[in-house]
Design an enzyme around this catalytic site. Structure first.
Site: not given
Ligand code: BES
Ligand code: ZN
Ligand code: MN
Length: 495
Positions: A266, A278, A289, A348, A352
């Site tokens: 990724k 966010k 990321d 966000d 995926r």
């Molecule tokens: N890059 C983030 C995941 C992440 C967040 C990794 C904080 C490390 C620390 C990912 O793209 C994301 O935002 N995921 C969301 C998914 C949700 C919207 C279903 C998450 O984990 O909040």
């Molecule tokens: Zn992300």
């Molecule tokens: Mn995200």
């Protein structure tokens, strides 16, 4: 850092510092006893003063012991026993590296490889010594005006552990150096700021790796991706001024008949969340990321330097997730490269989306196995903390192999289930699927989304959200899971 193997005695070694393990403040190890004899018991007398606590990893620096050639002796405590645990061994090596880093010595003889590590052999000990020293010595690329202090320690002499012939030992050191070089690259890419490390930058890094290491590299731009139909990836990129890239690297170490392993990383160079923005605190950490991408680039570099006899493909879908005027909206429906349509309910959940197109693209390599790696879910940090990556997939054997590669290298991953029932939450009234399910089991539902794109091959997924970087005072990329990948690939290639 240069490593050399030499069969020398600690008391006569011509080096700036000899590093000796002691146990509970006593000269129990072979090297400690040899030294103690040479200086007629001076070492044990000093130890009796009690300045070295009998605690794992504590150190004491001695100068000018009589009858000993080296001007410095660095003592390091094993703790309880001469037979140490894996974590103890690594902690000792780290402590030694911290000392040597600020010492006035250009070189050092390390008598640590004589220690016995529970359940591990000399090969492991040697490899971990090199890896841990290199990891400790890593410096974050900083953009500061004051010059950075440099360590004058450049050379380390190691003793071949019992049972490892010198030639074999040399090969182990060479491979460990290659893995460490890969990790350094991975950490640098993670640590450099997101205004520098853009998708274009990552593509440039891939191109120069290709030139340096004779790896075939192709880079797709937006137009090429549109033509292919990578609608999911392009939807994530839509709100950013940075053009997206799709990087394809092919290392052929085993002739063209052997099926390749494909690694997919990724590469979100910054994740604002997009329109599903966010919150502000710690948002800077979303520069990390792209650590999945960085880890597959680092692994590719390591594999090429090791000249492993296998075929490896690295795919990096990379873009920036921004909330610009052109950004994808919650509610938008897009079509992925696989043809399946996706209702984007939360912008966000972008990782995926870029991964699913890359996973479909992976089919064309007729892969032996496909492994994707991503800082995918905050939920994974809640589930496993900062110790282990989340490990999921559709092939028990592959999962097992990755888990044991992680155990071996101290770069652990832990399995989570991927049962059919978890698919339920991804249903959509408007498309083949939604890009999010509810709050429960966020790490698993993210992987369940990916599972819909990986039915044609053996696949595993590593969620590295909790392990790719550290926060707080120690903020910085860790280089994980390069060690896990390299161990897995070494095992695959060399048996
Ligand atoms: N890059 C983030 C995941 C992440 C967040 C990794 C904080 C490390 C620390 C990912 O793209 C994301 O935002 N995921 C969301 C998914 C949700 C919207 C279903 C998450 O984990 O909040
Ligand atoms: Zn992300
Ligand atoms: Mn995200």
């Amino acid at each position: 850092m240069e490593f050399t193997l030499k069969a020398v005695s600690p008391e006569t070694a011509k080096t700036g510092c000899v590093v000796i393990p002691v146990t509970q403040g006593r000269c129990l190890t072979a090297s400690a006893q040899a030294l103690d004899q040479a200086c007629e018991g001076q070492l044990s007398r000093v130890l009796k003063c009690g300045d070295l606590p009998a605690e794992t990893g504590k150190t004491l620096l001695l100068h000018g012991l009589q009858g000993i050639t080296a001007p410095r002796i660095l003592l390091v405590e094993t703790g309880e026993d001469q037979r140490v645990k894996e974590s103890t061994y690594r902690a000792m090596v780290r402590a030694v590296a911290q000392n040597l880093d600020t010492m006035g010595s250009k070189d050092a003889l390390l008598c640590l490889t004589e220690l016995e590590v529970v359940g591990r052999n000399g090969t492991w000990v040697l490899e971990q010594t090199v890896l841990t020293l290199r990891e400790q010595r890593y410096r974050i690329p900083k953009q500061t005006q004051e010059p950075r202090p440099v360590s004058i320690w450049k050379k380390t002499i190691l003793l071949s552990p019992a049972g490892v012939p010198p030639k074999e030992a040399q090969a182990i050191i060479g491979r460990a150096q290659a893995v460490a070089n890969g990790m350094d690259l991975t950490r640098d890419l993670g640590n450099l700021p997101p205004n520098l490390v853009t998708p274009t930058y990552l593509a440039d890094v891939a191109q120069s790796l290709g030139k340096e290491w004779d790896i075939k590299v192709r880079v797709l731009d937006r137009q090429a991706m549109e033509k292919l139909g990578m609608g999911a990836l392009l939807a994530v990129s839509a709100g950013s001024h940075q053009p997206p890239r799709f990087i394809i690297m092919e290392y052929a170490g085993a002739g063209n008949r052997k099926k390749p392993v494909v690694l997919v990383g990724k590469g979100i160079t910054f994740d604002t969340g997009g329109i599903s923005l966010k919150p502000a605190p710690e948002m800077d950490e979303m520069k990390f990321d792209m650590c999945g991408a960085a880890s597959v680039l680092g692994t590719m570099r390591a594999v090429a330097e090791m000249k492993l006899p296998l075929n490896l493909v690295v795919l990096v879908p990379t873009c920036e997730n921004m909330p610009g005027g052109g950004a994808t909206r919650p509610g938008d429906v897009v079509q992925s490269l696989s043809g399946q349509t996706i209702e984007i309910l939360n912008t966000d959940a972008e990782g995926r989306l870029i991964l699913c197109d890359a996973l479909t693209y992976a089919e064309r390599f007729n892969p032996e196995a496909v492994i994707d790696v991503a800082t995918l879910t905050g939920a994974c940090v809640i589930a496993l903390g900062h110790e282990a990556a989340g490990l999921m997939g559709n092939d028990d054997e592959l999962r097992q192999a990755l888990q044991s590669a992680g155990d071996y290298s101290g770069d652990r991953a832990w399995p989570l289930p991927l049962w059919e029932e978890y698919q339920e939450g991804l249903k959509s009234n408007f498309a083949d699927m939604a890009n999010i399910a509810g709050r429960p089991a966020g790490t698993i539902t993210a992987a369940s989304f990916l599972a819909r794109f990986t039915k044609k091959y053996s696949w595993a997924h590593l969620d590295i959200a909790g392990v790719a970087w550290r926060s707080g005072k120690e903020k910085g990329a860790t280089g994980r899971p390069v060690k896990l990948f390299c161990r897995y690939l070494i095992e695959r290639a060399l048996g």
